[in-house]
Design a protein around this motif. Structure first.
Motif, PDB file in Angstrom:
ATOM      1  N   ALA A   1     -29.041  31.702  15.692  1.00 58.87           N
ATOM      2  CA  ALA A   1     -29.179  32.872  14.819  1.00 58.87           C
ATOM      3  C   ALA A   1     -28.414  34.065  15.379  1.00 58.87           C
ATOM      4  O   ALA A   1     -27.742  34.799  14.638  1.00 58.87           O
ATOM      5  N   LEU A   2     -28.483  34.256  16.687  1.00 59.25           N
ATOM      6  CA  LEU A   2     -27.735  35.344  17.307  1.00 59.25           C
ATOM      7  C   LEU A   2     -26.226  35.123  17.177  1.00 59.25           C
ATOM      8  O   LEU A   2     -25.454  36.077  17.031  1.00 59.25           O
ATOM      9  N   ALA A   3     -25.814  33.849  17.207  1.00 62.01           N
ATOM     10  CA  ALA A   3     -24.388  33.547  17.103  1.00 62.01           C
ATOM     11  C   ALA A   3     -23.819  33.892  15.736  1.00 62.01           C
ATOM     12  O   ALA A   3     -22.604  34.047  15.591  1.00 62.01           O
ATOM     13  N   ASP A   4     -24.674  34.008  14.717  1.00 59.10           N
ATOM     14  CA  ASP A   4     -24.222  34.439  13.394  1.00 59.10           C
ATOM     15  C   ASP A   4     -24.089  35.951  13.294  1.00 59.10           C
ATOM     16  O   ASP A   4     -23.599  36.459  12.284  1.00 59.10           O
ATOM     17  N   ARG A   5     -24.534  36.661  14.339  1.00 64.42           N
ATOM     18  CA  ARG A   5     -24.571  38.132  14.258  1.00 64.42           C
ATOM     19  C   ARG A   5     -23.880  38.831  15.436  1.00 64.42           C
ATOM     20  O   ARG A   5     -23.423  39.959  15.289  1.00 64.42           O
ATOM     21  N   LEU A   6     -23.838  38.196  16.610  1.00 63.09           N
ATOM     22  CA  LEU A   6     -23.344  38.864  17.817  1.00 63.09           C
ATOM     23  C   LEU A   6     -22.076  38.193  18.337  1.00 63.09           C
ATOM     24  O   LEU A   6     -21.676  37.126  17.867  1.00 63.09           O
ATOM     25  N   SER A   7     -21.461  38.811  19.319  1.00 62.68           N
ATOM     26  CA  SER A   7     -20.282  38.248  19.966  1.00 62.68           C
ATOM     27  C   SER A   7     -20.647  36.963  20.694  1.00 62.68           C
ATOM     28  O   SER A   7     -21.561  36.936  21.524  1.00 62.68           O
TER      29      SER A   7
END
Length: 381
Positions: A254-260
């Motif tokens: 999920a973080l990979a869809d939003r963060l570097s």
């Protein structure tokens, strides 16, 4: 998006994880019981890695000739036969050959399954759906040692459970579509070198995680036994590492869809470095249990992020070839990791396994600090 196909492919790959999780630790326990040392067990653990390299070389050619779905089904049934022969032919030299066969066969399943999943998923869901694949696969491996603990290691039940899973899995793929197409060509080591130069961080991370996974399923149970733990506790520790891998892959996705993704990569590498160094210090304390979770989560996060980046960059034959390169790197990591850890454990230090992971994580941190770690392609944010 073809959701039914996504879950059918996912389930077929998960059957492989469960089959390996329930049968591969049993191989190591048998060898330990037969009186073989760490290096001999490490050699056995490294044999599938040679098979991985062979399987990666022929993956595109066979997929073009037989079709992705047909080839996956054939490989799953061949894997069932190979694991069954482990139970029927208890001999170290024979097992070396069978482990080689398992490496070839199941590599094709992983290359085609991961390519199929990455081809299917929508870009805005890529991080989460690829992470779901990684998390589910880790859980299937978690269930394997737990199931082996229930079945016991005195008999061959673990082998036969693996056989049953791989016999049933191909039926899930009947009538499924959306698989990537492939061209009939070999994947060479020259091609691999070009891939590594283009995406060095992914290449290093995949090799490191491959070494991690090979050692966790084969050498970690032995490592725990030699630290004075019982077989049940050793299996529970292996399962705890896999729990860490499984539980945090979805948040990472999920973080990979939003963060570097570079930031996430670096974070996972640093945590893997710290947790690896802490294992020998905390092995005899209760803190080892949460540390196993961090150890597994950080290593698994590196592989999940690698698959996400591969999926966003490639399609069809290029995607199959990229995953074949991932498999080649996997084979190299599986080959070097158990051999180095097995030899180091026997002749240098009983804590060679975590120290080897720490060295690999440190190298990745250094690589990530440099420009071009993810190649010339613009990094997602």
């Amino acid at each position: 998006m073809r959701w039914a196909t996504y879950f059918a492919v996912l389930a077929s790959v998960l059957s492989v994880g469960l089959a390996l999780g329930v049968s591969m630790p049993l191989v190591s326990f048998r060898l330990e019981g037969w009186g073989y040392g760490s290096f001999a067990i490490g050699v056995m653990a490294s044999m599938p890695a040679i098979g991985v390299l062979l399987g990666a070389k022929i993956s595109s050619h066979l997929a073009a000739r037989l079709g992705t779905a047909n080839l996956m089904r054939l490989c799953l049934w061949a894997g069932a036969l190979s694991i069954g022969l482990l139970a029927l032919l208890p001999s170290y030299p024979v097992w070396l050959v069978l482990r080689l066969m398992i490496g070839v066969i199941l590599t094709l399943v992983f290359i085609l399954g991961e390519s199929w999943i990455n081809q299917l998923v929508l870009e805005e869901w890529r991080g989460r759906l690829v992470a779901l694949y990684g998390s589910s696969y880790a859980l299937s491996q978690l269930a394997g040692p737990l199931l082996l603990g229930v079945l016991g290691t005195d008999h061959d039940y673990g082998f036969w459970v693996g056989v049953g899973l791989l016999i049933a899995a191909p039926f899930l793929l009947l009538g499924r579509s959306g698989a990537p197409t492939s061209e009939a060509c070999s994947v060479t080591f020259s091609d691999l070198l070009g891939f590594c130069r283009g995406l060095p961080a992914i290449a290093w991370a995949v090799s490191l995680f491959a070494a991690f996974e090979a050692m966790i399923l084969t050498l970690l149970p032995v490592y725990c036994l030699r630290q004075g733990f019982t077989t049940d506790i050793a299996l529970a520790m292996v399962s705890t590492v896999v729990v860490g891998d499984a539980l945090l892959q979805l948040p990472i996705g999920a973080l990979a869809d939003r963060l570097s993704r570079r930031t996430l990569f670096t974070g996972c590498a640093v945590i893997l470095l710290i947790s690896s160094l802490a294992i020998p210090l905390l092995i005899d304390t209760l803190l080892i249990w949460p540390l196993w979770v961090l150890f597994g989560a950080s290593a698994g996060g590196l592989f999940t992020l690698s698959l996400i980046l591969i999926g966003e960059r490639y399609r069809d034959d290029a995607l199959v070839r990229a995953n074949a390169h991932i498999a080649q790197l996997w084979g190299i990591g599986c080959l070097i990791g158990p051999l180095a850890a097995g030899a180091g454990s026997q002749w240098i230090s009983g804590h060679a396994l975590p120290l080897l992971m720490a060295a690999g994580a440190f190298g990745l941190v250094i690589l990530l600090s440099r420009q071009g770690a993810f190649g010339a392609v613009a990094e997602p944010v």
